[in-house]
Each structure stands twice: as structure tokens, then as C-alpha cells.
Design an enzyme around this catalytic site. Structure first.
Site: not given
Ligand code: GLU
Length: 533
Positions: A266-267
Site C-alpha cells: 500500500s502507498k
């Protein structure tokens, strides 16, 4: 398969910053090229004119340079058209005519056709195909339109796209394609799954699979090494290579990078912008080392190695199949390993921009007090992993005064006698040769490399300095504690609090030495004042 010299490419779209996944793809291409004496091409996939920006391009180029991933062919600056290479241009936006020419050639080969279906017709066809075959896809309704009719409609200005005519088993074509992948092995794909995909939009702009294949062909790419998410495109690209009677490159699709939770990265976990790591002072060598291990192993054991060592050891068939876990703690641990292994002279160069940016020391101050700053950084190198952490760790040395944090306050207030002990230490300082405080330090004071090695012959200044060494300052403090009849800890904890404002940090007597006489005295006085007021 031919045994042409390896030519690989990293083909980012400049529609956003370079991120961890992209950097890893670039790195493996780089390693493969360097390990085989091949060529590493940087190609800019900027067909999406609306979303491509010079800023993203610059970010990608800067990111690659920061990691040391030099390319042999490709752009150098935004907007620049590269030197006349027989393989260029390396910006897809400069090749629109070429893509169109290939589509027209494919039409001659029976592998491309114009499609006049409206959006509603496409949707209607998809639904019908879903009912019939279970796969919702364009129903190929214009594939058999006679050529003269198609040309007349084009001439009349009717909107149309150009589609690839995927071989159909019903026309005697192959029904399956095998993707030979260096990482995934041989994967068979049923062509029933593959639609007649769009190559050129109505406005003439080309789409990814077309451009990518033509470029790989024009650039003589032998191996396509890229992220797993592009595996679905490999079949379409293979069909296109074959339609053009060209050699199909070898493929290697890198497994996804996973977060520690086992899910797609995930970012939040990995910075979306690789350069954020640079801006926070992560050593680039550590990032490269860390990324190299996201899908490849040096020898199954060794974790710390240089890019050059990775080049020597790299082989594409050692790339792993399973998703690699992005472990930020491990990345930071590696940063620390690199910090510790970097010569202090180099470390100061790396740290200097952060000291400047945080207003701790100007560039000229660093230059003027180079030996002192080296000593300061050297004393703290066990206490930071990233250059960006340094300013807050050493600012107290250059500040006019310190503020006490909660733990320091507690140390200072622990005993009602603290002020007396600090005063006694202040008096005892009179009898030892503490160096003067920065910025008025004689060079002699910083000829001694801290932390002290204990062996005068290896500590940098030999016996030349007339100043008391940190070990002598400590001996003085121990003798004082004895004289006062208190434990050594009772003296050093409040002393540290008074001098640094904190309860932990580098060796206390290194700090006394670095702070120098005037600053030590002023800080002890300030602490005594605050205790007595
Ligand atoms: N421009 C594509 C991307 O950024 C490249 C894919 C490929 O390597 O073929 O994902």
C-alpha cells in the site's frame, strides 16, 4: 531463440513519481544489463499526453540517478530529443507516425482493421459475448467489414478505432499461446480470453500494447523485465510480434511487492515517491541494496552488498517467484549499516544539506569547522540511520541554550543536592584543560577523532594535543563523585540533562569535550539557576 547481446529497457510512464516498484524494475533491468555486458535502455512511455508531465519525468530521471542506475540509451533531460541513435527516439510521444504506419502495415497482413462501433454497440456486443462465451468482450462485429466499405466510411469522416485481429481458432489460427517467462515458467493462455483490442483510438492516439511492442522491436529489446501486473499484456504483445514476423523477446515478470500483511504494497507502507526517501536522508546505497533483495538473493545469506557486487553475482534465473515483502524496519536497519560503514568525511558531505536545511549549520560554517563537524557526526553515527535524523540529534551542540525534555527534568530534580553536585563539577572543570567552545576552537582540539579509541597512537592526534581527552574528563568526574561520596550515576545523569537537555545520547564525556569549556559552564549555570529559582 537468438543469442543477441542483451538489450533491456525500463519503460516508465511519466504520469507520476518513481515509486518503489518502478525502482525495483529499473534496478533488475540495470543489473541484468550490467551482469551480461548488455545495454540498459530508458524509454519514456508518454503516450498519455494529458497525464504525462515534465515534473514526473524529471522525478523519474532524478530517482534513477540518485540510485546510481545509469542508462546507456534514453533521454537525458525533459523534452530533449536524444542523440541520433538507430534505436531512438526514446519518447513514445515522438513516434506517433511510426505507430500508425505499423497499424497500416498490420492491416496489409490481415491483422488490423478499423472498427466503427459506437460505445453502445460495443457494450451491447460485450453483453452478448458474455452470454455466449462467458467472456465479456468486443464482439468483433467490424472485423469482416469489406475493405472498400471501411475505406469509404473512413473517407466520409466516420469515427473509428483500429483494432488488432486476434487469431481465431475458427479461422484456422492457433488457439493457445504459451508465454515463456523466466520467473513464472511457461504459462499457457487460451486465445478465447483475448479480444480484438484497440491499437489506435479515434483521435489517432496509440495505446500501450501497440507502442510497447513496436518500441521493443525498434529498440532491439531481447528481454522484457517488468512487474507482474503486465503479465496480462504479454500475450497481446506476443501476438503482435508474431504478426510482424519479429523475434519475441524473453519475458520475466517480477512478483508483486507485498506489505508485511501479505497484501499488495500500500502507498502508506512504501513512500509513493522514491525521492521522499532521498529527501528524508536514506542512504541511496541502502535503498539499492534493499530493493535488490525484493525478489533476488545474493547467495541465500548475505544481506549487505554493493551494487557492483550485485552486478557480479546477478543472474536472471535466480529471480524468485513469490511476492517479496517490503519490510520498512529492515530497510532502516540497512540504512544504519551503511551509515556505520561510510567514512566520516563522506558522511559529513551527505549530512551537510540536512544541517543547512534545518538551520543547524550553514554551508560555510561546515566548511570552516570541518574537523569539528566530522567529530560531532562521528560521535553520533551509532545513533542515526538516516541523514535526516542528524540535525535534531546534534543541534544542541550549536544552540545557545537547551530546553529540558521531561526525562531530563526528572534527572535534574531527582535529588535536592543536584545543584551542588553540578556546581562541584563546574569548579572541577577549572583544573582540567577542556577545549574552548565552537566556533572558537583551535584546530588542535579537533585533531582528536572521537569517540576516543583509547589508544593515543591511533586516535588521530597522537600525543600532540594539550587538551584533556574525554577519558581524562571522565576520570576527573569519577574522582569527583568519589569525593562527594555519591554514585557516579548521580552525577552524570543530571550533568547530561544540563548539557544536552535530554536523558540519552552520545558518550557524555565526548559531549563535554565537543561542547567545550564556555558552553559547558554556561549550561551548568543555567541548570543550577533553574533548580534554584
Ligand atoms: N509504461 C509501462 C509502465 O509504466 C511499461 C510497461 C512495460 O514495461 O511494458 O508500467
Amino acid at each position: 531463440m537468438t543469442s543477441r547481446p542483451v538489450r533491456v529497457r525500463f519503460a516508465p510512464s511519466p504520469t507520476g513519481p518513481l515509486h518503489v516498484g518502478g525502482a525495483r524494475t529499473a534496478l533488475y533491468n540495470f543489473l541484468y544489463a550490467r551482469a551480461t555486458g548488455g545495454t540498459f535502455v530508458l524509454r519514456i512511455d508518454d503516450t498519455d499526453r494529458a497525464r504525462s508531465t515534465d515534473e514526473s519525468l524529471q522525478n523519474i530521471l532524478d530517482g534513477m540517478r540518485w540510485l546510481g542506475l545509469d542508462w546507456d540509451e534514453g533521454p537525458t533531460r525533459p523534452g530533449e530529443t536524444e542523440s541520433a541513435s538507430r534505436f531512438g527516439p526514446y519518447f513514445q510521444s515522438l513516434k506517433f507516425d511510426r505507430y500508425r504506419e505499423v497499424v497500416l502495415d498490420l492491416r496489409e497482413r490481415g491483422r488490423a482493421y478499423p472498427c466503427f462501433a459506437t460505445a453502445e454497440e460495443v457494450e451491447e456486443g460485450r453483453q452478448a459475448m458474455a452470454r455466449e462465451t462467458g467472456v465479456p468482450m468486443y464482439d468483433r462485429r467490424y472485423r469482416t467489414l469489406p475493405r472498400d466499405e471501411a475505406d469509404a466510411r473512413i473517407a466520409a469522416g466516420e469515427p473509428h478505432v483500429w483494432r488488432f485481429a486476434t487469431p481465431l481458432a475458427s479461422d484456422g489460427g492457433e488457439s493457445k499461446v504459451v508465454v515463456h517467462d523466466a520467473i513464472k515458467g511457461d504459462v499457457e493462455v487460451d486465445l478465447k480470453q483475448i479480444d480484438d483490442w484497440v491499437m489506435l483510438r479515434n483521435d489517432g492516439t496509440p495505446l500501450y500494447n501497440l507502442c510497447s511492442t513496436i518500441d521493443d522491436l525498434d529498440m532491439g529489446i531481447t528481454d522484457v523485465v517488468r512487474g507482474e501486473e503486465h503479465f496480462v499484456n504479454a500475450v497481446k504483445q506476443i501476438l503482435l510480434f508474431r504478426a510482424l514476423e519479429a523475434d519475441v523477446p524473453r519475458f520475466a515478470h517480477l512478483p508483486l511487492i507485498l506489505g508485511k500483511d501479505g497484501k499488495k504494497l500500500s502507498k502508506r507502507v512504501a513512500q509513493t515517491n522514491l525521492l521522499d526517501y532521498r529527501d528524508q536522508g536514506y542512504p541511496p546505497e541502502a535503498i539499492v541494496n534493499f530493493l535488490t533483495l525484493l525478489g533476488w538473493s545474493f547467495d541465500g545469506e548475505r544481506e549487505i552488498f554493493s551494487l557492483a557486487e550485485a552486478v557480479d553475482a546477478f543472474s536472471i534465473d535466480k529471480l524468485g517467484r513469490s511476492g517479496s515483502v517490503f519490510d520498512e524496519d529492515k530497510m532502516i536497519w540497512m540504512c544504519g549499516m551503511y551509515v556505520r560503514a561510510t567514512p566520516v568525511e563522506v558522511l559529513v558531505d551527505r549530512v551537510a544539506p540536512f544541517l543547512e536545511a534545518e538551520g543547524v549549520l550553514s554551508k560555510s560554517a561546515i566548511a570552516e569547522s570541518r574537523a569539528y563537524v566530522e567529530n560531532v557526526v562521528s560521535c553520533h553515527r551509532e545513533r542515526f540511520d538516516r541523514y535526516g535524523e542528524v540535525p535534531s540529534k546534534i543541534a544542541f551542540l550549536f544552540a545557545d541554550s537547551v530546553e529540558y525534555d521531561a526525562k531530563a527534568l526528572k534527572s535534574l530534580r531527582k535529588s535536592p543536592e543536584t545543584a551542588d553536585w553540578l556546581l562541584a563539577f563546574r569548579d572541577a572543570l577549572k583544573d582540567v584543560a577542556v577545549p574552548p567552545s565552537w566556533p572558537d576552537r583551535p584546530p588542535e582540539a579537533d585533531a582528536l577523532r572521537l569517540p576516543e579509541t583509547g589508544d593515543a597512537t591511533t586516535s588521530g592526534c597522537g600525543g600532540a594535543s594539550s587538551f584533556a581527552r574525554p577519558s581524562e574528563l571522565e576520570a576527573m568526574a569519577r574522582a569527583l563523585a568519589d569525593r562527594l561520596g555519591i554514585g557516579f550515576g548521580n552525577l552524570v545523569a543530571p550533568l547530561r540533562a544540563a548539557l544536552t537537555g535530554a536523558a540519552g545520547g552520545a558518550g557524555l564525556f565526548d559531549i563535554v569535550y565537543l561542547l567545550g569549556r564556555e558552553r559547558c559552564v554556561a549550561r551548568i549555570d543555567a541548570a543550577i539557576d533553574s533548580l534554584r529559582s
